[in-house]
Enzyme design. Sequence first.
Site, PDB file in Angstrom:
ATOM      1  N   PRO A 104       0.822  -1.219   0.000  1.00  0.00           N
ATOM      2  CA  PRO A 104       0.000   0.000   0.000  1.00  0.00           C
ATOM      3  C   PRO A 104       0.851   1.260   0.000  1.00  0.00           C
ATOM      4  O   PRO A 104       1.817   1.360   0.764  1.00  0.00           O
ATOM      5  CB  PRO A 104      -0.779  -0.116   1.315  1.00  0.00           C
ATOM      6  N   TYR A 156      -5.060   2.331   8.662  1.00  0.00           N
ATOM      7  CA  TYR A 156      -4.414   2.658   9.931  1.00  0.00           C
ATOM      8  C   TYR A 156      -5.550   2.856  10.921  1.00  0.00           C
ATOM      9  O   TYR A 156      -6.623   3.345  10.549  1.00  0.00           O
ATOM     10  CB  TYR A 156      -3.662   3.983   9.829  1.00  0.00           C
ATOM     11  N   HIS A 304       8.326  -0.689   6.781  1.00  0.00           N
ATOM     12  CA  HIS A 304       7.726   0.428   6.039  1.00  0.00           C
ATOM     13  C   HIS A 304       8.701   0.926   4.955  1.00  0.00           C
ATOM     14  O   HIS A 304       8.757   2.117   4.643  1.00  0.00           O
ATOM     15  CB  HIS A 304       7.383   1.570   7.005  1.00  0.00           C
ATOM     16  N   GLY A 337      12.271  -3.493   0.485  1.00  0.00           N
ATOM     17  CA  GLY A 337      13.530  -3.705  -0.217  1.00  0.00           C
ATOM     18  C   GLY A 337      13.523  -4.813  -1.256  1.00  0.00           C
ATOM     19  O   GLY A 337      14.574  -5.149  -1.806  1.00  0.00           O
TER      20      GLY A 337
END
Length: 431
Positions: A104, A156, A304, A337
């Site tokens: 997202p 969230y 994140h 990553g």
Amino acid sequence: MLKAGPSPDRRRGLRLWRSSIRHTMNIQSAVNLEDLRRLARRKLPRIAFDFIDGGSDDELCLHRNREAFERHRLVPRYLRDVTRRDQSVALFGRTYASPIGISPTGLAGLFRPDADLMLAEAAREANVPFLLSSAANAALEDAIRVAPEHVWFQMYCTSDERINADLVERARKAKIGVLVVSVDVPVNSNRERNRRNGFSRPFRMTTGVALEALGHPAWVLRYLRTGGIPMMRNWKPYAREGATAGEVADMYGTLTPAPMVTWAHLKRIRSAWSGPLVVKGLLHPDDAREAAQLGADGIVISNHGGRQLDAAPAPLEMLPEIRAAVGKDVQLILDSGVRRGSDVVIARCLGAQSAIFGRPTLFGVAAGGRAGASRALQIMRNEIDMVMAQIGCASLSDLGPGYLMSQQPGPAIGSSTDETTLPRKSQPATV
Ligand code: FNR
């Protein structure tokens, strides 16, 4: 007598067609995800590019995410029939074509109008999940219409319990398949590139930003044509009638991040949501165990993308311990990553079901719309397929630690000075 030329409509159509061919050619020339990043860098003003590309503080975590993959070696097995290779994966009761997905990413509409819907289309076409951010510009109700079986919804928890409950209810009504709750933003982090560039939250077009952006006229034209900063449509229902995009973003900024959010919030969401529930952003094995005990069906192990705690470990480093903590019934998705097919294969060997990535598809969509997002997914799929063949693995389900060289190789495999025993010189994650 002069023949009349094509009508203005037809001319416009031809122009669009030519520009879409140009786009496609650019995008198709990208041979890896880094190429998509370079294409996006050319098309975006610095403030927008850096917002995507950057991490927090010294960006050590951003680099660590790459280094963690670079420390691993896949040891190939030969003389096995790998004519047919199957990379399909079952997640939460549905089979996807590849063990990848789109993480997202909020504010995607700033990089290209309708970027969220383009990402949803690309995910549907590739048959992989797309995790729509609640901070996206598309409303969840619109995104699910584009890709009913591929859109998961990421939220969230806010400081307002009624809004939290309403978001869950909207996801249920829209028939979202999987609900993802991100928990790794108790406060905003220190993103120094954004601060230096004057990227305030919400995004404001200052004179300095506008001047730099003039070097990227196509982006500026699109920005102006679509009315400036894009609306965060998931939050519009909670703002006053007729609120502008800026006002909605301001309101969102008062509700999140919400440092008072605890396991009790997650518990309430678990009881309100009967479908698969995934917690995104955990790194500690004890947190993973707690999430599993609370009834989470999956965990996205993530830092994140190096955008929050700069001192955090790479998710790959924590994966084996987390797998040991939660057992085999919780689905683990690795994030942060991931840039190569071999990264996905390594994550599978260490116990993840799949791996997802955020920046590459965002760069793809910024550089070339839906074709760019599709290209990112296609590159990853092709790379996974090639790596599977090279290591002698015809089915993802066969992957395990047996394909990995141990991290501290002894002399049996290579001499102590052999290049293979040393970590490869690390490359910055995305720089
Ligand atoms: C993100 N990420 C993120 N995560 C989340 O749960 N909700 C969100 O709204 C966002 N927004 C967001 C915006 C942008 C521009 C980026 C780059 C990232 C984090 C994202 O889901 C994911 O964890 C990282 O992007 C993964 O790292 P890589 O693949 O980008 O290295």
